[in-house]
Design a protein around this motif. Structure first.
Motif, short mmCIF file in Angstrom:
data_model
loop_
_atom_site.label_atom_id
_atom_site.label_comp_id
_atom_site.label_asym_id
_atom_site.label_seq_id
_atom_site.Cartn_x
_atom_site.Cartn_y
_atom_site.Cartn_z
N LEU A 30 15.63 -6.87 -10.39
CA LEU A 30 15.37 -5.60 -9.70
C LEU A 30 16.68 -4.82 -9.53
CD1 LEU A 30 12.87 -6.63 -6.84
CD2 LEU A 30 12.34 -5.58 -9.04
N LYS A 31 17.74 -5.52 -9.16
CA LYS A 31 19.04 -4.86 -8.99
C LYS A 31 19.59 -4.38 -10.34
CE LYS A 31 20.27 -7.65 -4.94
NZ LYS A 31 21.26 -8.56 -4.34
N ILE A 32 19.49 -5.24 -11.35
CA ILE A 32 20.02 -4.88 -12.66
C ILE A 32 19.29 -3.67 -13.21
CG2 ILE A 32 20.28 -5.64 -15.06
CD1 ILE A 32 20.64 -8.50 -13.98
N ASN A 33 17.97 -3.67 -13.14
CA ASN A 33 17.19 -2.56 -13.69
C ASN A 33 17.53 -1.25 -13.00
OD1 ASN A 33 15.06 -1.79 -15.61
ND2 ASN A 33 13.87 -1.30 -13.77
N SER A 34 17.75 -1.29 -11.68
CA SER A 34 18.13 -0.08 -10.95
C SER A 34 19.48 0.43 -11.40
CB SER A 34 18.16 -0.36 -9.44
OG SER A 34 16.90 -0.81 -8.99
N LYS A 35 20.43 -0.47 -11.60
CA LYS A 35 21.77 -0.07 -12.01
C LYS A 35 21.78 0.51 -13.42
CE LYS A 35 24.08 -3.39 -9.02
NZ LYS A 35 24.71 -4.69 -8.88
N LEU A 36 20.89 0.06 -14.26
CA LEU A 36 20.86 0.55 -15.64
C LEU A 36 20.00 1.80 -15.80
CD1 LEU A 36 20.59 -2.81 -17.63
CD2 LEU A 36 22.62 -1.55 -16.90
N GLY A 37 19.50 2.34 -14.67
CA GLY A 37 18.75 3.59 -14.73
C GLY A 37 17.25 3.42 -14.76
N GLY A 38 16.76 2.19 -14.63
CA GLY A 38 15.31 1.97 -14.62
C GLY A 38 14.73 2.21 -13.24
N ILE A 39 13.39 2.14 -13.16
CA ILE A 39 12.67 2.29 -11.89
C ILE A 39 11.76 1.09 -11.74
CG2 ILE A 39 11.05 3.70 -10.57
CD1 ILE A 39 12.02 6.13 -12.07
N ASN A 40 11.88 0.40 -10.63
CA ASN A 40 11.06 -0.79 -10.39
C ASN A 40 9.67 -0.43 -9.90
OD1 ASN A 40 13.36 -2.29 -11.06
ND2 ASN A 40 14.07 -2.28 -8.93
N SER A 41 9.60 0.52 -8.98
CA SER A 41 8.30 1.00 -8.48
C SER A 41 8.52 2.37 -7.89
CB SER A 41 7.74 0.05 -7.42
OG SER A 41 8.60 -0.01 -6.28
N LEU A 42 7.45 3.11 -7.74
CA LEU A 42 7.49 4.42 -7.11
C LEU A 42 6.38 4.49 -6.07
CD1 LEU A 42 7.98 7.04 -10.01
CD2 LEU A 42 9.67 6.30 -8.33
N LEU A 43 6.53 5.43 -5.15
CA LEU A 43 5.43 5.74 -4.26
C LEU A 43 4.31 6.39 -5.07
CD1 LEU A 43 7.52 7.45 -1.45
CD2 LEU A 43 6.56 5.15 -1.34
N GLY A 44 3.09 6.14 -4.67
CA GLY A 44 1.97 6.77 -5.36
C GLY A 44 2.05 8.28 -5.33
N ILE A 45 2.41 8.85 -4.14
CA ILE A 45 2.49 10.31 -4.03
C ILE A 45 3.69 10.85 -4.79
CG2 ILE A 45 1.24 10.47 -1.84
CD1 ILE A 45 3.92 10.61 -0.40
N LEU A 75 4.72 0.48 29.98
CA LEU A 75 3.67 0.46 28.96
C LEU A 75 3.68 1.78 28.22
CD1 LEU A 75 0.73 -1.20 30.95
CD2 LEU A 75 2.24 -2.27 29.27
N VAL A 76 3.52 1.73 26.92
CA VAL A 76 3.57 2.94 26.11
C VAL A 76 2.58 2.81 24.97
CG1 VAL A 76 5.47 2.02 24.69
CG2 VAL A 76 5.12 4.48 24.82
N GLU A 77 2.01 3.93 24.56
CA GLU A 77 1.07 3.92 23.44
C GLU A 77 1.81 4.26 22.16
OE1 GLU A 77 -2.17 6.98 22.57
OE2 GLU A 77 -3.34 5.33 23.45
N GLY A 78 1.63 3.44 21.14
CA GLY A 78 2.22 3.69 19.84
C GLY A 78 1.14 3.91 18.79
N ARG A 79 1.58 4.17 17.58
CA ARG A 79 0.67 4.32 16.44
C ARG A 79 1.20 3.52 15.27
NH1 ARG A 79 1.58 9.05 14.61
NH2 ARG A 79 3.28 9.51 16.06
N VAL A 80 0.30 2.96 14.49
CA VAL A 80 0.69 2.21 13.29
C VAL A 80 0.29 3.03 12.08
CG1 VAL A 80 0.50 0.07 11.99
CG2 VAL A 80 0.35 0.01 14.49
N LEU A 81 1.29 3.53 11.34
CA LEU A 81 1.03 4.35 10.17
C LEU A 81 0.54 3.49 9.01
CD1 LEU A 81 4.21 6.66 10.22
CD2 LEU A 81 2.00 7.00 11.37
N ASN A 82 -0.33 4.07 8.21
CA ASN A 82 -0.82 3.36 7.02
C ASN A 82 0.31 3.24 6.00
OD1 ASN A 82 -3.44 3.15 8.03
ND2 ASN A 82 -3.97 5.20 7.29
N PRO A 83 0.42 2.10 5.32
CA PRO A 83 1.48 1.95 4.32
C PRO A 83 1.22 2.85 3.12
CG PRO A 83 -0.03 0.10 4.21
CD PRO A 83 -0.44 0.90 5.41
N PRO A 84 2.27 3.32 2.44
CA PRO A 84 2.07 4.14 1.25
C PRO A 84 1.65 3.27 0.05
CG PRO A 84 4.40 3.78 1.60
CD PRO A 84 3.69 3.15 2.77
#
Length: 877
Positions: free
Chosen positions: A587-602, A429-438
């Motif tokens: 999503l793949k095409i936009n990444s290859k052409l230099g676009g950004i689909n989403s970013l982290l808030g921070i 048995l082990v204790e873990g932690r669940v991190l909040n999603p970004p």
């Protein structure tokens, strides 16, 4: 001094680059953030009642009566087993743990340091009963071997080698400052005991896993079967010594009649359709059992002629011509001596002799013996079938592991019992932690908080969409309405914020080339495209492939587009055209052409701790080796580096070949005087990209994520690869050395996490950094993704160096965040995006050239370099 791509490199002496000797860092503390969760793990606690036990290691040498060395684990184990039965009193009754080769261990010393034993194996035979054609003379003679069950004698020498105190492992649990370098030696002894125990049960051994035939085997096609077994090994952990057991699967050839196997392997219904050239390659070195004599043989090849035509010479026993030789076919011999081999009369025979002394057996008398490993790479559909049929839900896997502990009774082994070892029957048995999603940032300034590691682009637009103009669609004979496909793609793009013009051309493959080779088909398609675009090539090409998985066209097409034509390209094979499918493609095409689909808030707000204020380069590093059966194929090293600091979502890749099986990347730094080509190495490429996209800033901090190395290679990563990166950095005019944080990311391990309450997988963001982790090193497990199918496998992160000074919470948080920045995904990934990108880049380059194996003295062939128009793009998405 400013760096520019046109600036000639500054050459420094290797002595000028101050080499550092780094030591692996120890644990800096525990993480505190996140909500607590009770977990169990497939580690079983081990108690040691006699910690002062000392193992004695001995070297074993086995020879025949005439002094020839005897090799082979099977015969070695039989001999040591017989030796123990015969000479137990001479050994003071001590139990032996034998590795099957040249080493054995005892608990405490044997009565003397050197032994010479004569061991007799009953039931051994010197020659096998079969038809042997001696090709050594022009006429040939037949040697009819008689089965000999006379005992055979062997000489076994045992010599003392060294002492291994068990205490060194146990002390490592408590000693943080000066861990014992020999702490793993006692564990090697205990693991040898586990392997020996499995060998005594007749299991197939594959490193620390063992397998046996059971009802849970799964057929994956082409005569290949997946069988379930168990990986088991002793591990030192923060909570004490533990036994780590996990379900494992390996591939074997389906046992049974050879003819039935060949039909399945080649997907044919009738034996006459078998391709015997393919059969010869497949059967070589396999073991068969002959039904007419109940004996095993090793196949070395096939006869040149069919069974009813293959002649050999045999001595005549009776009659007036007794003692003379006559020519007879294998078919006639077996018909007269045993039974009529009607089914295989017109097929080649199996050759189970020696290179100059063939020994022929008709096919229908032979069956493949069980537990023969299949080591070639599985096809795409075979892998899919294996995953589908062998996956286990968490509750099922827990039951399987608990049952194994009850069945195999590890601690009842006499050797382990002699060490005072007992093993708990319940998981730790082990204790873990669940991190909040970004928080994620989409277009129109929209914020979104993922749930259980998942999100989608329904009713959302991309953060930075790139318009698609001057583009074309090419179709390699897939039955697809490409006019409709292009219209649907344009419509979906509008909903996601991407402006897409109508394609300039829809190019269909000419019918006459559909059965040509892949390279020729690509060349003809490129020529046809050029006729549509006589002046400039299109900016982007959507390529429709003829098969969904492992299309032969993929590699040659990507190679031409990315290295010769400088065209951005996306390959698809649409079985169903809907909004979800087209969104994933965009999503793949936009990444290859230099676009950004989403970013982290921070990331969007430039608020990443310890990164946003100091220029920081993030590297993902991976080495891809040849597939099973192609070990001499050059390895491919891929490194991706972040750009556009302070962003951590955009990367450039640099890829090189290197010697087969070489795990350390040897092209990070390339001294100018040592290369005939203008290649300054991988890091020169990535440093320049960072500088040119980060407001003329040079990285002062470097975070390295290294994939694919074992614990024994950690020091090499620190003192070879980091040293090469420093040299590359200093060659660009810098005297200072950036601060490093080096992290190894492992997926190929055997620790699983389960919820202590509930039957589902652990939630996305689960972290464990206590109890089951290393007793002194800085490591932790993170399951960033949501396990939907089967049982989740957490990533195992080892922090080798932390000069930047991340706290445990900061480091775990940034690793968690880097699992959310993969631009082609709408789920948190199981491993950080830089590592995943490096793996994808290596895999794509591996498709460019179908390298053949190389010999040791041959030069490793170079990969083609990317065209400058696409070199900076995320082509690997």
């Amino acid at each position: 001094m400013e760096i520019s791509s046109s600036l000639p490199p500054i050459i420094i002496n290797s002595d000028q680059a101050s080499r550092r000797d780094y030591a692996i860092t120890t644990r800096a503390g525990l993480g505190r953030t996140g909500s607590r969760i009770e977990l169990s793990s497939n580690h079983f606690n081990v108690s040691v009642r006699q910690p002062d036990v000392v193992f004695y290691q001995y070297t074993v040498s086995i020879t025949t009566e005439d002094g020839k060395d005897v090799e082979g684990k099977g015969i070695g184990r039989k001999l040591i087993d017989q030796l123990y039965k015969t000479y137990s009193s001479d050994l003071d009754g001590k139990r032996l743990a034998y590795d099957g080769e040249k080493t054995l261990y005892t608990v405490g010393p044997l009565p003397q340091k050197d032994f010479d034993f004569q061991v007799i194996l009953e039931g051994s035979f010197s020659k096998r009963d079969s038809v042997v054609f001696d090709g050594g003379s022009p006429s040939g003679t037949c040697k009819r071997s008689k089965r000999s069950f006379l005992p055979r004698s062997y000489k076994v020498q045992i010599q003392f080698s060294t002492k291994i105190p068990f205490k060194s492992t146990l002390d490592t649990q408590r000693r943080v400052d000066t861990p014992d370098k020999n702490a793993h030696d006692p564990l090697r002894v205990l693991d040898t005991v586990l392997r020996q125990q499995a060998a005594e049960r007749g299991c197939l051994l594959v490193r620390q896993a063992f397998f046996h035939n059971d009802k849970n085997s799964v057929e994956v096609g082409e005569g290949v079967v997946g069988i379930r077994g168990f990986h088991s090994t002793f591990r030192p952990t923060h909570g004490g010594l533990s036994l780590n057991i996990d379900v494992s699967t390996t591939m074997i050839l389906k046992p049974g009649p050879v003819i039935e196997f060949l039909k399945a392997n080649q997907n044919v219904k009738l034996p006459r359709h078998i391709d015997w050239n393919k059969a010869r390659k497949m059967l070589k070195n396999l073991r068969v059992k002959a039904s007419h004599r109940n004996m095993e043989f090793k196949i070395i090849g096939l006869s040149e002629k069919p069974c009813n035509q293959q002649l050999f010479s045999m001595k005549i026993k009776d009659g007036e011509r007794a003692g003379e030789t006559k020519e007879i076919t294998v078919y006639e011999y077996f018909k007269q001596t045993y039974t009529d081999p009607t089914e295989s009369a017109y097929f080649p025979c199996l050759d189970v002799g020696k290179p100059n002394r063939p020994n022929y057996l008709p096919l229908e008398f032979c069956s493949l013996v069980s537990l023969q490993r299949y080591t070639k790479a599985l096809s795409g559909w075979q892998r899919a079938s294996l995953v589908e049929k062998s996956r286990q839900k968490p509750l099922e896997r827990i039951k399987t592991l608990n049952d194994a502990m009850g069945t195999y009774r590890y601690d009842e082994n006499p050797f382990l019992a002699g060490c005072g070892i007992s093993i708990e029957k319940q998981m730790t048995l082990v204790e873990g932690r669940v991190l909040n999603p970004p928080m994620l940032k989409f277009g129109n300034n929209e914020d979104f908080l993922p749930r259980n590691g998942r999100w989608n682009f329904n009713n959302k637009i991309l953060l930075e969409p790139r318009a698609i103009k001057d583009w074309a669609v090419v179709n390699f004979s897939f039955p697809c309405d490409i006019s409709r496909l292009s219209r649907e793609l344009i419509s979906c793009g509008m909903r996601k914020g991407i402006e897409i013009d109508r394609p300039f051309a829809l190019v269909e493959e000419d019918y006459q080339y559909r059965k040509a080779g892949a390279v020729e088909r690509v060349e003809k398609m490129i020529a046809k495209m050029q006729s549509k675009f006589p002046v400039d090539p299109p900016f982007f090409v959507l390529c429709v492939l003829p098969e969904r998985k492992n299309s032969d066209i993929y590699g040659p097409w990507k190679k031409v587009c990315l290295t010769e034509a400088g065209i951005n390209t996306q390959c698809i094979c649409p079985t169903k055209i809907n909004d979800q499918y087209l969104t994933n493609v965009l999503l793949k095409i936009n990444s290859k052409l230099g676009g950004i689909n989403s970013l982290l808030g921070i990331e969007y707000s430039c608020n990443i701790p310890l990164i946003n204020k100091i220029p920081t380069l993030i590297l993902g590093m991976d080495v891809s080796h040849g597939s099973p059966g192609r070990a001499s194929v050059p390895s491919i090293a891929a490194v991706v580096g972040s750009k556009c600091w302070p962003n951590i979502s955009r990367y450039r890749a640099a890829v090189r070949t290197q010697s087969p099986k070489l795990e350390m990347i040897d092209s990070l730094f390339q001294p100018v005087e040592d290369t005939e080509k203008e290649d300054n190495g991988i890091m020169n490429e990535l440093f320049l990209e960072f500088y040119q996209t980060s407001n003329k800033r040079k990285p002062k901090q470097i975070i390295i994520f290294r994939d694919g190395v074992s614990e024994s290679q950690f020091n090499q990563v620190l003192n070879i690869e980091v040293d090469q990166i420093i040299k590359a950095y200093q060659r660009l005019g810098e005297t200072d050395v950036p601060k490093f944080t080096v992290i190894v990311a492992q997926k190929n391990h055997h620790t699983k996490l389960f919820q202590a309450r509930g039957h589902e997988n652990v939630p996305a963001g689960t972290v464990v950094d206590t109890k089951i982790v290393h007793p002194t090193n800085y490591d932790f497990y993170m399951c960033a993704h949501a396990g939907i199918i089967g049982t989740s496998r957490p990533a195992h992160y080892h922090v080798l160096l932390n000069e930047i000074g991340f706290s445990p919470d900061d480091l775990q948080n940034i690793i968690h965040c880097l699992s959310y920045v993969n631009q082609r995904s709408t789920t948190a990934t199981s491993i950080v995006a830089p590592v995943r990108y490096a793996h994808l880049a290596a895999a794509q380059f591996a498709q460019f050239n179908k390298f053949e194996g190389i010999s040791e003295d041959e030069r490793v062939p170079d990969l083609p370099r990317l065209d400058k128009k696409v070199a900076s793009n995320m082509f690997f998405c």
